[in-house]
Each structure stands twice: as C-alpha cells, then as structure tokens.
Design an enzyme around this catalytic site. Structure first.
Site, PDB file in Angstrom:
ATOM      1  N   HIS A  39       9.458  -3.088  -2.451  1.00 61.75           N
ATOM      2  CA  HIS A  39       8.043  -2.801  -2.748  1.00 61.75           C
ATOM      3  C   HIS A  39       7.695  -1.379  -2.295  1.00 61.75           C
ATOM      4  O   HIS A  39       6.990  -0.642  -2.988  1.00 61.75           O
ATOM      5  CB  HIS A  39       7.121  -3.765  -1.999  1.00 61.75           C
ATOM      6  CG  HIS A  39       7.293  -5.199  -2.359  1.00 61.75           C
ATOM      7  ND1 HIS A  39       7.771  -6.133  -1.476  1.00 61.75           N
ATOM      8  CD2 HIS A  39       7.045  -5.872  -3.514  1.00 61.75           C
ATOM      9  CE1 HIS A  39       7.802  -7.325  -2.059  1.00 61.75           C
ATOM     10  NE2 HIS A  39       7.364  -7.192  -3.287  1.00 61.75           N
ATOM     11  N   GLN A 150      12.860  -3.226 -11.066  1.00 61.45           N
ATOM     12  CA  GLN A 150      13.956  -3.583 -11.975  1.00 61.45           C
ATOM     13  C   GLN A 150      14.618  -4.899 -11.569  1.00 61.45           C
ATOM     14  O   GLN A 150      15.233  -5.566 -12.372  1.00 61.45           O
ATOM     15  CB  GLN A 150      14.988  -2.440 -11.996  1.00 61.45           C
ATOM     16  CG  GLN A 150      16.262  -2.706 -12.770  1.00 61.45           C
ATOM     17  CD  GLN A 150      16.042  -2.905 -14.263  1.00 61.45           C
ATOM     18  OE1 GLN A 150      15.034  -2.469 -14.820  1.00 61.45           O
ATOM     19  NE2 GLN A 150      16.985  -3.577 -14.921  1.00 61.45           N
TER      20      GLN A 150
END
Ligand code: PAF
Length: 284
Positions: A39, A150
């Site tokens: 994150h 991703q």
C-alpha cells in the site's frame, strides 16, 4: 502538511474541494486497511502523480462472501493511520458502512464477463462488491488518478474496464507487487499464517518464477506452464492449489499458447488464508 482524517462524504468533499480551489490535482489510493509496504509503495507513486494524495480505509462488507473473513479481517487502525501519515497521505477517508451504503441502497455495478471468472468463480459476488464500492469511492473523491496494486491483477483489469466503460474522468495506474525478501507477495492476509505456513507460502512466487524461466527458455504451452507451477507446489505440502490459469491480460480469456502478452494467475490455500499472486509476461 499533516494528514487530515474525515468520515462523512460531506467532509471528504469539502476537503477535496479545498485542494481543487488551489488548483491541485488529486491521486487516490483505496484500501481496506491492514496497511503494508505494498500500500505504501502505491502512496509513494501517487505522490509523484498528483499534488495531493487521498487514501481510504474501508473494509467493504459487500466484497466478502458469507463464509469469508469480513468480521475477522485485520483492523489495526492506529498503526494504519500512522503509516499513512508517515508516507505522506494528505487526506484519509475512513467512512462508516452507512456513508458508503446509504439506507435503502439498491445499486450494484457489474462488469460483465470479467467478474465471474478466475477469482470471481472461486468467490461469487466478490467483484460486484469491488466494482460497486470503487464506483462509490470514486464518485465521492473524484480523483485525477486512481492507484491500484498489480498483486490483485484481475481487480485492476476489471476496474480499468469499468472506468473506461462508465466514462469516468480518471486515469487508472497500477503499482508493482511489493514482495517480502523471500518473494512472498505482501498481503494483509499473510497475517493469518502460522510460522510453518508462512515459510511454505513462498511456493506461490517460486512457482511463478519457474514459469517465468520456462517462458524465457521459449516454452509457450499454457498446460506446460501450469504443470511447472504445480511441480513446484508439490514440494510444499501446506499449500493447497485453488487455481492456476494462463489468460489474456485484457479479456481474461484462457490461452492455450502464450503470445506476446499473457497473465498467469495463481491462488492457493495456505492454512486459513487464501493467497493469490500473478505474473505478467510481455515477451521478455
Ligand atoms: O484491493 C482492495 O483493498 C479492495 O478490493 C479495494 C480496491 C480497496 C475495494 O474495497
């Protein structure tokens, strides 16, 4: 500038309007909390992509199945706030469920074709929960750039399709998967693993590494690549295969042979956790 926190949509809109009034652009990083370096790397990239970074923490009930981990999903909120503040988030939105799903709520957003396959086949309703919540978050924040990881490749593909189809004025960008030293993709769900399970969870990235090596040596058959991943997983008895697929990275259609561009997506159960990882192949 120190990080501001808001709860309601009205407070969020007022804070974002103040950025806009100064002519500042806005990047948005939506999360469910349990913040890790994956994150934080999105926040770093978001900071470079816009003048201001808005992040959200919302454990979205709609994307959890009835037998999934919504109630026990980790919620280390004080640690998350500190991590976001250090990483340079300007505005943190922590809505309550009723802020995102107002009384009488009936609206769902469905990306047909992409939501029911792969992860969506194992987790019915999951991606409708994701697309519905992200639509609402985007309507509230109205960012210039949306940052996604991703690691959740199918989620990113679906949300890119959704933003394009709904003519949303937002650029969708993906940040690379961040990994532990042994290759395990960072995930909030890694916290569920006992020490022996954690050690074996490396099977996911190792299986993909072997598939990548095979691709580099010229292997193009999807069945052979899947067998290569399985061959690695066989050495990890605590890892139970959920799925291994070789697909087109835009349509998610299964591929029999890999062309210039392919996505290998894997999911496995390790102890109480269901872990995912993927490899994007661009002919390199
Ligand atoms: O990837 C996640 O953490 C969630 O699916 C998202 C995009 C924040 C929506 O709840």
């Amino acid at each position: 500038m120190s990080m501001r926190r808001v709860r309601t949509v009205a407070a969020l809109r007022t804070a974002v309007a103040a950025f806009r009034a100064r002519g500042e652009s806005v990047a948005f990083v939506p999360t469910m909390g349990a913040i890790h370096d994956g994150h934080l790397s999105l926040v770093t990239r978001a900071r470079k992509s816009a003048d201001r970074v808005v992040a959200s923490i919302f454990v979205n009930p709609l994307q959890f199945g009835p037998r999934e981990d919504h109630s026990r999903y980790p919620r280390p909120i004080a640690r998350d706030r500190a991590a976001f503040a250090r990483a340079g988030v300007d505005l943190l939105w922590e809505p309550h469920v009723a802020d995102v799903y107002p009384t009488g709520d009936r609206t769902r957003v469905v990306v047909e074709g992409l939501s029911g396959v792969l992860e969506g086949a194992s987790r019915p309703g999951h991606f409708v929960g994701v697309t519905t919540v992200v639509t609402r978050l985007l309507h509230a924040v109205q960012p210039d750039v949306l940052w996604l990881g991703q690691k959740d490749a199918q989620q990113a593909i679906i949300l890119e399709r959704m933003c394009a189809d709904l003519l949303m004025p937002v650029r969708v960008r993906r940040g690379a998967t961040v990994r532990e030293a042994d290759g395990l993709a960072m995930s909030s769900r890694n916290a569920y693993l006992a020490a022996d399970e954690r050690a074996q969870a490396v099977a996911l990235s190792q299986g993909l590494a072997v598939a990548r090596a095979k691709l580099r040596y010229g292997e193009r058959g999807a069945a052979k690549l899947i067998a290569a991943v399985r061959g690695v997983w066989r050495h990890f008895p605590l890892v139970r295969e959920d799925s291994i697929h070789v697909v087109d990275p835009v349509t998610l259609a299964p591929l029999r042979r890999v062309g210039a561009h392919a996505l290998i997506v894997v999911a496995a159960r390790v102890g109480p956790a269901r872990l995912i990882d993927n490899l994007e192949w661009r002919g390199r």
